[in-house]
Design a protein around this motif. Sequence first.
Motif, mmCIF file in Angstrom:
data_model
loop_
_atom_site.group_PDB
_atom_site.id
_atom_site.type_symbol
_atom_site.label_atom_id
_atom_site.label_comp_id
_atom_site.label_asym_id
_atom_site.label_seq_id
_atom_site.Cartn_x
_atom_site.Cartn_y
_atom_site.Cartn_z
ATOM 1 N N TYR A 64 -10.284 5.796 3.535
ATOM 2 C CA TYR A 64 -10.471 4.383 3.862
ATOM 3 C C TYR A 64 -10.461 3.541 2.588
ATOM 4 C CZ TYR A 64 -12.682 0.111 5.489
ATOM 5 O OH TYR A 64 -12.966 -1.205 5.764
ATOM 6 N N ALA A 65 -11.141 4.015 1.529
ATOM 7 C CA ALA A 65 -11.167 3.287 0.251
ATOM 8 C C ALA A 65 -9.751 3.119 -0.303
ATOM 9 C CB ALA A 65 -12.051 4.014 -0.762
ATOM 10 N N GLY A 66 -8.921 4.129 -0.135
ATOM 11 C CA GLY A 66 -7.530 4.042 -0.582
ATOM 12 C C GLY A 66 -6.760 2.978 0.186
ATOM 13 N N LYS A 67 -7.041 2.859 1.476
ATOM 14 C CA LYS A 67 -6.377 1.837 2.291
ATOM 15 C C LYS A 67 -6.816 0.435 1.873
ATOM 16 C CE LYS A 67 -5.470 4.827 6.175
ATOM 17 N NZ LYS A 67 -5.654 5.177 7.549
ATOM 18 N N VAL A 68 -8.107 0.271 1.598
ATOM 19 C CA VAL A 68 -8.601 -1.027 1.129
ATOM 20 C C VAL A 68 -7.930 -1.370 -0.199
ATOM 21 C CG1 VAL A 68 -10.624 -2.323 0.323
ATOM 22 C CG2 VAL A 68 -10.814 -0.844 2.336
ATOM 23 N N ALA A 69 -7.806 -0.391 -1.071
ATOM 24 C CA ALA A 69 -7.200 -0.621 -2.390
ATOM 25 C C ALA A 69 -5.733 -1.012 -2.275
ATOM 26 C CB ALA A 69 -7.369 0.621 -3.265
ATOM 27 N N VAL A 70 -4.993 -0.393 -1.360
ATOM 28 C CA VAL A 70 -3.582 -0.756 -1.153
ATOM 29 C C VAL A 70 -3.486 -2.200 -0.666
ATOM 30 C CG1 VAL A 70 -1.543 -0.330 0.300
ATOM 31 C CG2 VAL A 70 -2.706 1.581 -0.825
ATOM 32 N N ALA A 71 -4.325 -2.582 0.295
ATOM 33 C CA ALA A 71 -4.330 -3.965 0.784
ATOM 34 C C ALA A 71 -4.701 -4.931 -0.338
ATOM 35 C CB ALA A 71 -5.309 -4.105 1.955
ATOM 36 N N THR A 72 -5.630 -4.532 -1.187
ATOM 37 C CA THR A 72 -6.058 -5.372 -2.300
ATOM 38 C C THR A 72 -4.920 -5.613 -3.282
ATOM 39 O OG1 THR A 72 -8.343 -4.633 -2.062
ATOM 40 C CG2 THR A 72 -7.727 -5.558 -4.190
ATOM 41 N N VAL A 73 -4.125 -4.583 -3.567
ATOM 42 C CA VAL A 73 -2.970 -4.751 -4.457
ATOM 43 C C VAL A 73 -2.022 -5.813 -3.902
ATOM 44 C CG1 VAL A 73 -0.823 -3.633 -5.245
ATOM 45 C CG2 VAL A 73 -3.021 -2.475 -5.547
ATOM 46 N N VAL A 74 -1.751 -5.753 -2.615
ATOM 47 C CA VAL A 74 -0.832 -6.723 -2.006
ATOM 48 C C VAL A 74 -1.409 -8.134 -2.117
ATOM 49 C CG1 VAL A 74 0.377 -7.395 0.106
ATOM 50 C CG2 VAL A 74 0.140 -4.974 -0.469
ATOM 51 N N LEU A 75 -2.688 -8.305 -1.837
ATOM 52 C CA LEU A 75 -3.324 -9.619 -1.953
ATOM 53 C C LEU A 75 -3.314 -10.109 -3.406
ATOM 54 C CD1 LEU A 75 -6.335 -9.061 0.472
ATOM 55 C CD2 LEU A 75 -4.263 -10.409 0.912
ATOM 56 N N ASN A 76 -3.551 -9.200 -4.349
ATOM 57 C CA ASN A 76 -3.493 -9.575 -5.764
ATOM 58 C C ASN A 76 -2.096 -10.043 -6.154
ATOM 59 O OD1 ASN A 76 -6.175 -8.942 -6.152
ATOM 60 N ND2 ASN A 76 -5.784 -6.973 -7.126
ATOM 61 N N ARG A 77 -1.088 -9.433 -5.574
ATOM 62 C CA ARG A 77 0.287 -9.849 -5.871
ATOM 63 C C ARG A 77 0.562 -11.256 -5.348
ATOM 64 N NH1 ARG A 77 4.579 -4.869 -5.336
ATOM 65 N NH2 ARG A 77 3.615 -3.536 -6.916
ATOM 66 N N VAL A 78 0.016 -11.587 -4.187
ATOM 67 C CA VAL A 78 0.205 -12.938 -3.647
ATOM 68 C C VAL A 78 -0.365 -13.963 -4.627
ATOM 69 C CG1 VAL A 78 -0.382 -14.530 -1.769
ATOM 70 C CG2 VAL A 78 0.231 -12.171 -1.236
ATOM 71 N N GLU A 79 -1.484 -13.642 -5.264
ATOM 72 C CA GLU A 79 -2.124 -14.549 -6.220
ATOM 73 C C GLU A 79 -1.446 -14.555 -7.583
ATOM 74 O OE1 GLU A 79 -6.257 -13.766 -6.663
ATOM 75 O OE2 GLU A 79 -6.607 -13.774 -4.519
ATOM 76 N N SER A 80 -0.743 -13.491 -7.930
ATOM 77 C CA SER A 80 -0.153 -13.345 -9.257
ATOM 78 C C SER A 80 1.117 -14.184 -9.413
ATOM 79 C CB SER A 80 0.190 -11.865 -9.494
ATOM 80 O OG SER A 80 0.948 -11.714 -10.684
ATOM 81 N N ASP A 81 1.313 -14.705 -10.623
ATOM 82 C CA ASP A 81 2.539 -15.436 -10.935
ATOM 83 C C ASP A 81 3.745 -14.509 -11.060
ATOM 84 O OD1 ASP A 81 1.145 -17.822 -10.974
ATOM 85 O OD2 ASP A 81 0.789 -17.755 -13.134
ATOM 86 N N GLU A 82 3.518 -13.213 -11.128
ATOM 87 C CA GLU A 82 4.601 -12.241 -11.282
ATOM 88 C C GLU A 82 5.328 -11.943 -9.967
ATOM 89 O OE1 GLU A 82 3.615 -8.640 -13.500
ATOM 90 O OE2 GLU A 82 1.810 -9.665 -14.225
#
Length: 192
Positions: free
Chosen positions: A96-114
């Motif tokens: 479950y923690a791995g799934k939360v982390a994958v979702a977090t990466v995607v959300l971080n990308r939405v916020e990132s200028d990259e």
Amino acid sequence: MLKRFLIASLAIICSFTFSSQVNAASNQTHTVQKGESLYKVGKQYGISAQQLKAMNHLNKSMIYPGQTLKLPVMLNASEKNLLARLVEAEAKGESYAGKVAVATVVLNRVESDEFPDSLRGVVYDGTQFSPVLNGTIHQAASRESKRAVNEALGYQGYDRESLFFYNPGKASSDYLSSREVTTVIGNHVFMR
């Protein structure tokens, strides 16, 4: 008459497009007005004052008029479903923690200028995610993946700002191996 109608129609479409872009951009930040507090701003957007502090790396609760606050990514039901399907396909068999982390990466990308500044833009950005390429993103998400997305939404600002992940047992990448590792969960290595 037809020419006037076409010009008027084009003007309306252009103004709608411009105002939509302004609204989309202003959805990720908030300019503090006189008399506002973190609590009031958080209440306005349905997030906690504590999460606002974390998102903006604030040590104190003081905010000032004119200050720009970064807001967490907020998703509608359709976007949550898309992210949950991606999480299901990318992290099936992970904790479950791995799934939360994958979702977090995607959300971080939405916020990132990259990366693109929308969830759909990030998910469908070229060859970033194998489930998009192989079609498994179209399969239904489990209840656990949906719950992981909701937790990741509430976790924004508290993470280590990971922007990448991969399973070194299934893939190799000189580019990713040169990035700073933020954490390892199960078979996934997360990096910024």
